[in-house]
Enzyme design. Structure first.
Site, short mmCIF file in Angstrom:
data_model
loop_
_atom_site.label_atom_id
_atom_site.label_comp_id
_atom_site.label_asym_id
_atom_site.label_seq_id
_atom_site.Cartn_x
_atom_site.Cartn_y
_atom_site.Cartn_z
N PRO A 29 0.85 -1.21 0.00
CA PRO A 29 0.00 0.00 0.00
C PRO A 29 0.87 1.24 0.00
O PRO A 29 1.78 1.37 0.82
CB PRO A 29 -0.78 -0.13 1.32
CG PRO A 29 0.09 -0.96 2.20
CD PRO A 29 0.84 -1.90 1.30
N MET A 30 0.61 2.17 -0.93
CA MET A 30 1.41 3.39 -1.02
C MET A 30 0.52 4.56 -1.39
O MET A 30 -0.22 4.51 -2.38
CB MET A 30 2.53 3.22 -2.06
CG MET A 30 3.61 2.24 -1.66
SD MET A 30 4.84 1.98 -2.96
CE MET A 30 3.90 0.91 -4.09
N GLN B 17 -6.37 -0.66 3.31
CA GLN B 17 -5.57 -0.33 4.50
C GLN B 17 -6.07 0.98 5.11
O GLN B 17 -6.26 1.97 4.40
CB GLN B 17 -4.09 -0.20 4.16
CG GLN B 17 -3.22 -0.06 5.41
CD GLN B 17 -1.77 0.20 5.12
OE1 GLN B 17 -1.41 1.29 4.69
NE2 GLN B 17 -0.92 -0.79 5.37
N CYS C 198 3.38 3.71 8.66
CA CYS C 198 3.70 4.92 7.89
C CYS C 198 4.57 5.86 8.73
O CYS C 198 4.18 6.26 9.83
CB CYS C 198 2.43 5.64 7.45
SG CYS C 198 2.77 7.16 6.53
N LYS D 208 0.32 -4.04 9.28
CA LYS D 208 1.63 -3.73 8.70
C LYS D 208 2.32 -2.74 9.64
O LYS D 208 1.74 -1.72 10.01
CB LYS D 208 1.50 -3.12 7.30
CG LYS D 208 2.84 -2.90 6.59
CD LYS D 208 2.60 -2.48 5.13
CE LYS D 208 3.91 -2.49 4.34
NZ LYS D 208 4.73 -1.30 4.59
N GLY E 212 10.57 -4.54 2.20
CA GLY E 212 11.71 -3.64 2.28
C GLY E 212 12.83 -4.01 1.32
O GLY E 212 13.40 -5.10 1.42
N GLY F 80 7.24 -2.58 -2.87
CA GLY F 80 6.74 -1.22 -2.83
C GLY F 80 7.36 -0.32 -3.88
O GLY F 80 6.95 -0.32 -5.03
N ARG F 81 8.40 0.43 -3.49
CA ARG F 81 8.94 1.47 -4.37
C ARG F 81 9.51 0.93 -5.68
O ARG F 81 9.58 1.66 -6.67
CB ARG F 81 10.00 2.27 -3.61
CG ARG F 81 9.43 3.16 -2.52
CD ARG F 81 10.52 3.81 -1.68
NE ARG F 81 11.25 2.83 -0.90
CZ ARG F 81 12.41 3.07 -0.31
NH1 ARG F 81 12.99 4.23 -0.46
NH2 ARG F 81 13.00 2.12 0.41
#
Length: 329
Positions: free
Chosen positions: A17-18, A71, A102, A141, A205, A228-229
């Protein structure tokens, strides 16, 4: 690997989730390329219970993206419970995930997200209340701890499990690290290796390649991984990882031309799904394009990247991609 009665198969790969990234258009594309489950942008519980339109847009899902997780985050029990019930009734997600990870100041600085790592009793109270409020699986998370002197995740993981969650995602950094340094996968592995842990542990990560994905499964024993990124401008990373995990080799059928076509499809889908029309979809997607590793290493590409970030129409972005293909690729 299963969360409740949802079977994700062997070594699943999830989309993290971003905020301002994992809207429905992007989730659908990642799902198409092999993401085992996709997560929404995180939703503020206070905004959701006030029925703020932006938050209601975030929880809209469609059948094609299932299984999908919504989320939410917040800093008090009552609003989190009410928001949970709104999500369950309106979105009917397969999983509801609580954001205790976050690190950004506007969230953690107000006691929500990773800020909860400084108030574990409240974190556990919220978790128990959310689990009791709905029938769908609830997951969490979080991070290793607030800072280097308080890496509490091994004990915290047990406490969260005791609250009734059905899976735990661990981002291998502290809140103080934000997104700097390297993710500590050794500590993620310790959470998984704890014999008292019975629920699935999902590692997150620095997963940016198929080889790294394989290493995280084989070396640290996690039940699933979350990317993620590394998905920015590269939704096909799920296809790369899935092929490598299943076959032990690189996926060789993704040419540069094919990847550019994927980016064009991402532009069109972003515009199609945007509640703010063409400009809204372009503003959302152009950051993905500018960050794409497809353009990494191209000499003197800075001005082209700036043009991408300033484009306001589909035609402009398509023209820049065509020019880039012909001139550089």
């Amino acid at each position: 690997m299963k969360i409740s009665d949802i079977d994700f198969g062997d070594r699943p790969v999830f989309l993290a989730p971003m905020e301002d990234v994992t809207d429905q258009a992007f989730r659908l594309l990642c799902k198409e390329f092999g993401a085992s489950m996709v997560y929404s942008e995180f939703v503020n519980s206070d905004a959701l219970i006030r029925y703020v339109n932006r938050s209601l847009q975030k929880i809209k899902v469609c059948e094609e993206e299932r299984p999908v997780a919504i989320q939410i985050y917040g800093r008090d029990v009552a609003s989190m419970v009410e928001a949970t019930q709104i999500v369950a009734e309106q979105a009917r997600p397969d999983v509801l995930d609580i954001n205790f990870g976050c690190p950004v100041k506007k969230v953690a600085g107000k006691g929500a997200g990773a800020g909860m790592l400084q108030n574990v009793p409240l974190m556990l109270e919220i978790t128990r209340a959310v689990v009791d409020a709905v029938k769908i699986p609830v997951t969490v998370k979080t991070r290793l701890g607030w800072d280097n002197d308080s890496k509490i995740i091994v004990t915290l993981a047990e406490q969260l499990q005791d609250c009734g969650i059905q899976a735990l995602t661990v981002h291998g950094r502290t809140r103080s690290q934000m997104y700097t340094g390297s993710a500590d996968w050794e500590l993620i592995g310790k959470v998984k290796q704890n014999p008292r842990m019975k629920i699935p542990v999902i590692g997150n990560g620095d997963i940016d390649s198929p080889e790294r994905a394989e290493e995280c499964f084989s070396k640290y024993g996690v039940d699933a991984i979350m990317v993620g990124r590394a998905t920015f401008g590269r939704p096909w990373i799920f296809k790369e990882i899935r092929h490598y995990l299943d076959h032990g080799s690189q996926c060789e059928d993704m040419t540069t031309a094919w990847k550019l076509d994927v980016l064009r499809r991402q532009i069109l889908r972003s515009v199609e799904c945007s509640p703010k029309g063409e400009l809204g979809g372009i503003i959302h997607v152009r950051r993905h394009l500018a960050a794409s590793p497809l353009f990494k290493g191209i000499p003197d590409f800075r001005q082209t990247r700036i043009r991408m970030l300033r484009a306001e129409t589909v035609d402009e972005l398509f023209a820049i991609l065509k020019e880039t293909e012909e001139k550089f690729l």
